[in-house]
Motif scaffolding. Structure first.
Motif, short mmCIF file in Angstrom:
data_model
loop_
_atom_site.label_atom_id
_atom_site.label_comp_id
_atom_site.label_asym_id
_atom_site.label_seq_id
_atom_site.Cartn_x
_atom_site.Cartn_y
_atom_site.Cartn_z
N PRO A 599 2.52 2.73 -37.93
CA PRO A 599 1.08 3.07 -38.38
C PRO A 599 -0.11 2.18 -38.68
N LEU A 600 -1.19 2.95 -37.22
CA LEU A 600 -1.90 1.53 -37.04
C LEU A 600 -2.54 1.18 -38.43
N THR A 601 -2.68 -0.06 -38.46
CA THR A 601 -3.36 -0.97 -39.79
C THR A 601 -4.93 -0.95 -39.60
N ALA A 602 -6.23 -0.50 -39.84
CA ALA A 602 -7.65 -0.95 -40.16
C ALA A 602 -7.83 -0.69 -41.51
N ASP A 603 -9.40 -1.32 -41.27
CA ASP A 603 -10.50 -1.32 -42.54
C ASP A 603 -11.44 -0.14 -41.94
N ASP A 604 -13.00 -0.08 -42.55
CA ASP A 604 -14.14 0.63 -42.35
C ASP A 604 -14.70 -0.36 -40.81
N LYS A 605 -14.02 -1.47 -40.60
CA LYS A 605 -15.47 -2.10 -39.59
C LYS A 605 -13.90 -2.76 -38.83
N HIS A 606 -12.37 -2.72 -38.80
CA HIS A 606 -11.98 -3.37 -37.49
C HIS A 606 -10.34 -2.34 -37.67
N LEU A 607 -10.32 -2.86 -36.34
CA LEU A 607 -8.35 -2.64 -36.11
C LEU A 607 -7.96 -3.03 -36.37
N TYR A 608 -6.88 -3.59 -36.83
CA TYR A 608 -5.62 -4.87 -36.46
C TYR A 608 -4.30 -4.55 -35.69
N LEU A 609 -4.17 -5.52 -34.79
CA LEU A 609 -3.27 -6.65 -33.74
C LEU A 609 -2.13 -7.12 -33.92
N GLY A 610 -1.09 -6.79 -33.78
CA GLY A 610 -0.14 -7.60 -33.83
C GLY A 610 0.84 -8.23 -32.98
N TYR A 611 1.77 -8.36 -32.57
CA TYR A 611 3.26 -8.23 -31.30
C TYR A 611 2.59 -9.26 -30.22
N GLY A 612 2.52 -10.30 -31.09
CA GLY A 612 1.26 -11.67 -30.09
C GLY A 612 0.73 -12.32 -30.81
N PRO A 613 0.09 -12.83 -30.69
CA PRO A 613 -1.14 -12.93 -31.98
C PRO A 613 -1.40 -12.19 -32.62
N LEU A 614 -2.48 -12.66 -33.79
CA LEU A 614 -2.99 -11.55 -34.53
C LEU A 614 -3.88 -11.35 -34.17
N ARG A 615 -4.86 -10.02 -33.75
CA ARG A 615 -5.64 -9.59 -33.45
C ARG A 615 -7.12 -8.65 -33.94
N ALA A 616 -7.95 -8.70 -34.23
CA ALA A 616 -8.64 -7.93 -34.56
C ALA A 616 -10.00 -7.13 -33.70
N LEU A 617 -9.83 -6.02 -33.44
CA LEU A 617 -11.87 -5.19 -32.79
C LEU A 617 -11.79 -4.59 -33.79
N ARG A 618 -13.43 -5.19 -32.81
CA ARG A 618 -14.25 -3.56 -33.68
C ARG A 618 -14.48 -2.61 -33.44
N PRO A 640 0.51 -5.89 -38.31
CA PRO A 640 0.17 -6.41 -39.56
C PRO A 640 -0.27 -5.35 -40.89
N VAL A 641 -0.24 -5.52 -41.76
CA VAL A 641 -0.89 -4.00 -43.44
C VAL A 641 -2.17 -5.25 -44.06
N LEU A 642 -2.87 -4.35 -44.26
CA LEU A 642 -3.79 -3.99 -45.15
C LEU A 642 -4.04 -4.00 -46.57
N LYS A 643 -3.93 -4.62 -47.70
CA LYS A 643 -4.19 -4.69 -48.80
C LYS A 643 -4.90 -5.02 -49.30
N ASP A 644 -5.73 -4.87 -50.27
CA ASP A 644 -6.72 -5.22 -51.05
C ASP A 644 -7.66 -6.31 -50.74
N GLY A 645 -7.88 -5.78 -49.29
CA GLY A 645 -9.15 -7.38 -48.09
C GLY A 645 -8.26 -7.71 -47.47
N VAL A 646 -7.01 -8.07 -48.06
CA VAL A 646 -5.87 -9.47 -47.30
C VAL A 646 -4.97 -8.79 -46.31
N LEU A 647 -5.22 -9.34 -45.04
CA LEU A 647 -4.53 -8.43 -43.48
C LEU A 647 -3.01 -9.35 -44.13
N TYR A 648 -1.88 -9.17 -44.34
CA TYR A 648 -0.52 -9.69 -43.86
C TYR A 648 0.05 -9.40 -43.29
N ALA A 649 0.52 -10.11 -42.55
CA ALA A 649 2.10 -10.64 -41.02
C ALA A 649 2.85 -11.59 -41.45
#
Length: 745
Positions: A599-618, A640-649
């Motif tokens: 499942p994709l990980t995103a908040d209201d500003k960014h999409l977060y991608l892993g499987y290599g470096p960790l990246r945030a796309l606007r 990555p997984v998002l919880k309470d404004g913190v990103l974990y991987a």
């Protein structure tokens, strides 16, 4: 059992590495193989000496088509095939269980309840074939695999479409004499009634250990099939009239598969509950054995060079997160001994008759605050398997207080707190994309069959329905999926959000491969049933059935999806949910399409991608907001997984790391000695006090304190994927064979 490879067997075919031989016959050889992602498969090939013959190549292609029709619920699911290759081959799931003839030899004739359950399940398998106008023509005990989930029908080498006589010579008897129908024995048309005749013979064998027409030379058997009465000695008395009707010489006197199923079984209970202990033990043994197979090759004869044909096969990798079935199962099974003891360990829900004096029901695991690093059991564990299939997205789905497993052309609702099964329903296709959840409700693509006055199938249409989470039944038609022009005859339910369903639908009549069809993305208003918009996908024809979509999520006014191209590359495509138009489209360089189905990980500003470096796309334009390649060069992260404004991987060779979402800078990193053993390609699960990571090497789920940043608890697990069910405060562990619940703290 597996045998070493011959000296001249290729190292692999397609993308699959060969490990051992499973058997060889007049048509070809079946190998044990592994995919690049670590999945174990059965790979069937055709002998070179007949591969140049058009008739046999056509048979091979039709066999693959028939296997696809029956799907993974009733057969060995086809993963890949190339009937046009110089050496035609087909890769299917490796079925964990013995063939019926081996099961009867091992355990003796099956009791009546087992025969009835077996027969009803096989009626379902044949019914699915017959509804697609395909007949098997060679149903026999060795072509039926007995698994804990139900029987599976294999070997469709002489299956064909009704009315297609191109591969049958007039007057020729094709099949296995001991289980042929009279009409098949004389080379006449073999209809679904002929499969019913063969099924009855199989059930006589299951109940007595012998076929209804004895043994002997083929000519003798064919004569008895045509003229003699079946020998039903030893068949339970209540089954004699049922099977006698199936064995009528006149096809018109035999029941349909639906009628026979109703006479055999009422549909209650699970198949596994009726299996003898010895068969259960054999299933467990085979489940353990398959992961212990190492490639071996026999030496060439002295007068031949010890060379192996080359093959374009990727380098072998370690077992994937979808891989290991049950690490340590061999040692546990060796101790368990009796079949019922094995089944208790495998996750049977309750002890029943014959569970054995040594059985004790597992107790719920203590809380995470128990003795540090002690290995605990799950709160509950059940043998509800999710898909072990690279074509399907991650499961389970979450809906209210339930988790929903979608696998093998069916869906199951499970109480997240207790693991109790609440309902099941069948899907029209073996595809997890037929069901979606918005977190509260579950929706499915259902099928309507339209028949004429004679009961013949004329047209099929598809519609969206909401599933009743109390019963599993589909509610009213919310919206059509297909229309009169056959749009949507193949379809995917991508996501549901805010009373809108987003689908991928095909257009035009069905072709040999799904990617040879044009496709569109469509939004449907579930309140009115109307289509909001339809946006065509760029046409990318290919000889492939792979899905265009890997994952999809509605976030920030966009439908964000991962799409795989014909060349295997992955792109991130965002569509405006108001119009369906593509807002932005970016390549995900280096992404492995076999892994990025979480499942994709995103908040209201960014999409977060892993499987290599960790990246945030606007989300606004798809541009890169930050990338750990700049701040932590050379480091590799999983999803990555998002919880309470913190990103974990999970960082490879380190463990869990927490990041700030705005800057991408690390907040803290795990400092456990066990951290480097965490499987970085499995996404973590985060609670309020602990984050949970998985070690495939140790087969444990680790609870890492969000304050201590160290491992505080270990849980034994056979799961390979993990989901947080916050409402029930449970971590749901899933895999191809088990579902389990652990405390989420």
């Amino acid at each position: 059992m597996p045998f070493p490879l011959a000296h001249d067997d290729p190292p692999g075919l397609g993308a699959y590495r060969l490990l051992a031989r499973l058997g060889s016959g007049g048509m070809g050889t079946v190998y044990l193989a592994r995919s690049p992602g670590g999945r174990t498969l059965a790979l069937k090939t055709m002998h070179a000496r007949i591969a140049t013959t058009t008739e046999f190549r056509t048979r091979f292609r039709l066999e693959a088509d028939a296997a696809r029709v029956i799907g993974g619920r009733y057969g060995a699911q086809v993963v890949d095939a190339d009937p046009l290759a110089e050496t035609p081959w087909m890769a299917t799931e490796y079925v964990l269980g013995p063939p019926l003839d081996d099961a009867v030899e091992l355990a003796g004739p099956l009791p009546e309840a087992s025969v009835r359950t077996l027969g009803a399940a096989l009626c379902g398998a044949l019914g699915q074939l017959h509804h697609s106008d395909v007949v098997h023509r060679d149903l026999k005990p060795s072509n039926i695999m007995v698994t804990a989930h139900g029987p599976k029908v294999i070997d469709f080498g002489i299956a064909r479409a009704l009315g297609d006589d191109r591969l049958t010579h007039t007057g020729a008897a094709v099949g296995t004499p001991a289980f042929m129908s009279p009409e098949q024995a004389t080379g006449q048309e073999h209809t679904p009634a002929g499969d019913v005749f063969a099924l009855a013979g199989v059930l006589v064998f299951a109940a007595t250990g012998r076929g209804p027409f004895g043994e002997g030379q083929p000519a003798d058997l064919l004569y008895r099939v045509r003229y003699a009465e079946p020998d039903l000695t030893g068949v339970p008395a209540a089954l004699v009239p049922v099977l006698s009707r199936c064995l009528a010489k006149d096809p018109a006197g035999r029941p349909t598969t639906a009628e026979l199923a109703a006479q055999l079984h009422d549909g209650s209970g699970d198949f596994v509950d009726q299996l003898p202990d010895a068969v259960l033990a054999e299933i467990g043994r085979r489940a353990s054995e398959v992961w212990q197979v190492l490639p071996q090759r026999l030496p060439a004869p002295p007068d031949q060079p010890a060379t192996v044909p080359s093959a374009d096969v990727p380098a072998a990798r370690g077992p994937s997160r979808r891989g290991l079935l049950m690490a340590g199962a061999g040692s546990v099974l060796g101790v368990a001994g009796a079949g019922a003891g094995v089944w208790a360990w495998l996750g049977g829900s309750e002890p029943g008759p014959g569970t054995g004096p040594g059985y004790t029901k597992p107790k719920p695991g203590p809380s995470v605050s128990a003795v540090k690093k002690k290995k605990l059991d799950s709160v509950w564990q059940k043998q509800f398997g999710g898909p072990d299939d690279d074509q399907n997205p991650e499961v389970p789905l979450l809906a209210g207080d339930q988790v929903v497993l979608v696998a093998n052309a069916g869906a199951r609702g499970v109480d997240a707190r207790s693991g109790a099964s609440r309902w099941t329903f069948s899907l029209y296709a073996d595809d997890s994309w037929q069901v979606a959840s918005d977190g509260t409700h579950v929706y499915q693509i259902a099928r309507d069959e339209h028949r004429d006055a004679n009961g013949s199938l004329r047209t099929v249409s598809f519609f969206l329905a909401r599933v009743d989470l109390a019963t599993g039944k589909a509610g009213k038609h919310l919206a059509p999926v297909s229309d009169a022009q056959h749009n949507g005859i193949i379809n995917r339910l991508l996501a549901v959000a805010d009373d809108t369903a987003y689908l991928a639908i095909s257009h035009g009549k069905v072709k040999r491969y799904e990617r040879q069809l044009p496709w569109s993305v469509m939004a449907v208003n579930l309140a009115t049933g109307s289509r909001k918009w339809t946006d065509p996908l760029p046409f990318r024809s290919a000889e492939s059935d792979e899905n265009h979509f890997l994952s999809a999520k509605v976030v920030g006014g966009l439908l964000v999806a991962l799409q795989q191209m014909n060349d295997g590359k992955v792109r991130v495509v965002a569509r405006d949910i108001r119009t369906g138009k593509v807002a932005w489209d970016k390549p995900w360089k280096g992404a492995d399409r076999r892994l990025v189905r979480d499942p994709l990980t995103a908040d209201d500003k960014h999409l977060y991608l892993g499987y290599g470096p960790l990246r945030a796309l606007r989300l606004s334009d798809g541009g890169q907001a930050w990338d750990t390649a700049a701040t932590r060069p050379g480091k590799t992260y999983g999803p990555p997984v998002l919880k309470d404004g913190v990103l974990y991987a999970v960082e490879k060779d380190l463990g869990l790391v927490a990041f700030g979402t705005g800057s991408g800078k690390p907040r803290w990193a795990e400092k456990s000695e066990e951290g480097p053993r965490a499987d970085h390609v499995v996404h973590p699960v985060v609670g309020s006090a602990y984050a949970y990571t998985y070690s495939q090497t140790d087969q444990v789920l680790r609870a890492v304190g969000l304050t201590s940043h160290a491992t505080e608890q270990l849980y034994k697990t056979s799961g390979t994927r993990f989901t947080a069910h916050e409402k029930s405060r449970m971590v749901i562990a899933s895999g191809p064979d088990f579902l389990a619940g652990f405390p989420l703290r």
